[in-house]
Design an enzyme around this catalytic site. Structure first.
Site, mmCIF file in Angstrom:
data_model
loop_
_atom_site.group_PDB
_atom_site.id
_atom_site.type_symbol
_atom_site.label_atom_id
_atom_site.label_comp_id
_atom_site.label_asym_id
_atom_site.label_seq_id
_atom_site.Cartn_x
_atom_site.Cartn_y
_atom_site.Cartn_z
ATOM 1 N N HIS A 5 29.031 24.859 4.611
ATOM 2 C CA HIS A 5 30.243 25.541 4.167
ATOM 3 C C HIS A 5 30.072 27.050 4.075
ATOM 4 O O HIS A 5 31.049 27.789 3.875
ATOM 5 C CB HIS A 5 30.685 24.984 2.811
ATOM 6 C CG HIS A 5 32.176 24.890 2.663
ATOM 7 N ND1 HIS A 5 33.052 25.568 3.469
ATOM 8 C CD2 HIS A 5 32.950 24.196 1.785
ATOM 9 C CE1 HIS A 5 34.293 25.309 3.112
ATOM 10 N NE2 HIS A 5 34.263 24.471 2.086
ATOM 11 N N ASP A 55 34.252 27.067 7.930
ATOM 12 C CA ASP A 55 35.343 26.897 6.988
ATOM 13 C C ASP A 55 35.882 25.479 7.042
ATOM 14 O O ASP A 55 35.781 24.790 8.079
ATOM 15 C CB ASP A 55 36.474 27.886 7.301
ATOM 16 C CG ASP A 55 36.055 29.335 7.074
ATOM 17 O OD1 ASP A 55 35.147 29.548 6.245
ATOM 18 O OD2 ASP A 55 36.630 30.238 7.720
#
Length: 423
Positions: free
Chosen positions: A395, A399
């Site tokens: 992450h 995204d």
């Protein structure tokens, strides 16, 4: 008699140290030329170290699980001069075999030490190390299996540490086998055994890599359901038509093709993140790691340049690499360089999983099992083959929207398989 010292050879690729996984010989055992003495590990590749001479083992340079520097003393063999007259030997009196310090190991392992027999104890008796594979005839192994006995726990009295039928009898007589029936004749007896297993070799490498991945990477897992009825029908048709000439297809080669196409739109998922340098490298080539379970543990052989392969070529390469990994023959180049990984447990894949990213990659695609169940289609309940894709992403650099769109792209290719063959 002279003493031949075998040092840890330089196995190339800048390797400075290795971990001793297991000894293939014991103290006092006679070895022949080219006989494998030990297995050592570098990264995830296991290398066999053969003997260059004929002789008898008089000292072992370290214990399984310890780290040995290249050039450090691995083993000492006592050889007859006639057997190895042309070799350079280290001559020592037979009664003065003493431990010689080896190169300092890493902090992960305790200091190495030579394992030598007691002086003045007469003929050397073979000693089986706790982590060495037990030696026994097929008949003894079969009987041990029938009795529910782990051979690793049985003291050996045979030549060179071999377990005999008499050893099994003695082990059973001591009450060390499976619990006997309780007083009322039932099998519900208490058990109090314990087994301490050293985490060494591949298991240590796996543990370190998993710990490093979870410590470094904030995982984001996204699960989506796919209707794989059509692609399974296509796969069955292709196997009927081409299996004899091109080999059989599983779902994985077709999924690999879908990944190649989807990654063209989402190159941020086909990348490696050097978080120490703060650099993300995106790749044009698609090198797909295939998580493979072996007897020694999980390995990830790599199908390089999947973008240049058709499904049958992918299938053949998966099969070749899996066989090499399970047989312990996979070389370093076949276990490195992946840019994204697939993990699948086949029929055991469950409904959902949370796969761990293969650091330093940024994405991993998990395949769950296929289930035929009722689904609504055009206001009608029909039987469809459904499967979940459970995928994890780093992450920090991928995204959530990009990850979701990438998985949805995979889903679209799998549910409309004709698009896999349209550029």
């Amino acid at each position: 008699m002279t003493i031949h010292v075998i040092k840890m050879p330089d196995i190339g690729e800048g390797i400075a140290e290795v971990e001793l996984v297991v000894w293939r010989v014991t103290l006092g055992e006679r070895v022949v030329e080219d006989q494998v003495l030990a297995d050592v590990m570098t990264d995830k590749a296991t290398v066999e170290i053969p003997s260059p001479v004929v002789g008898r083992v008089v000292a072992l340079g370290c214990e399984p699980g310890q780290v040995l520097a290249v050039g450090g003393e691995l083993i000492r063999l006592e050889v007859e001069e006639a057997e190895h007259a042309d070799s350079t030997l280290t001559a020592l009196p037979p009664t003065t075999v003493t431990p010689v310090p080896v190169a300092a190991p890493s902090q992960e392992a305790p200091a190495a030490k030579l394992i030598v027999p007691a002086q003045g104890s007469g003929p050397v008796q073979a000693i089986r190390q706790a982590t060495s594979p037990p030696t026994a005839s097929p008949a003894v192994r079969r009987r041990a299996h029938q009795l529910g006995i782990e051979l690793q726990n049985v003291p050996a009295s045979g030549t060179d540490g071999r377990i005999t039928h008499e050893d099994l009898d003695a082990y059973v007589a001591r009450g060390s086998s499976l619990p006997a029936a309780s007083a009322d004749g039932s099998r519900y007896a208490e058990r109090h055994g314990e087994e301490a297993l050293p985490v060494i070799g591949l298991r240590r490498k796996i543990a370190q890599k998993m710990q490093d991945a979870k410590r470094r990477i904030p995982h984001f897992t996204y699960v989506e359901e796919c209707d794989v009825t059509e692609i399974e029908a296509l796969r069955a048709h292709l196997n009927t038509r081409w299996a004899g000439e091109r080999g059989r297809l599983t779902l994985l080669p077709l999924l690999m093709r879908a990944m190649v196409l989807a990654l063209r739109r989402y190159p941020q998922c086909n990348a490696r993140f050097d978080d120490d340098a703060g650099v993300v490298t995106r790749y044009g080539a698609v090198h797909i790691g295939i998580a493979t379970q072996t007897a020694a543990g999980l390995m990830v052989p790599v199908v390089h340049h999947a973008e240049a392969r058709d499904p049958w070529s992918n299938a053949a390469e998966i099969s070749r690499l899996a066989e090499a990994a399970r047989a312990g023959r996979a070389v370093r180049a076949e276990l490195s360089g992946s840019t994204i990984t697939i993990t699948s447990l086949g029929a055991l894949g469950g409904l959902v999983s949370t796969p761990v990213i293969n650091h330093p990659e940024v994405a991993i695609v998990g395949v769950n099992r296929i289930i035929e169940r009722p689904v609504m289609r055009d206001n009608t309940v029909v039987a469809r083959k459904m499967m979940n894709l459970s995928s994890s992403f780093d992450h920090r650099v991928v995204d959530g929207l990009d990850a979701a769109e990438f998985v949805q792209s995979l889903r679209a290719y799998l549910e409309s398989p004709a698009t896999l063959f349209v550029e």
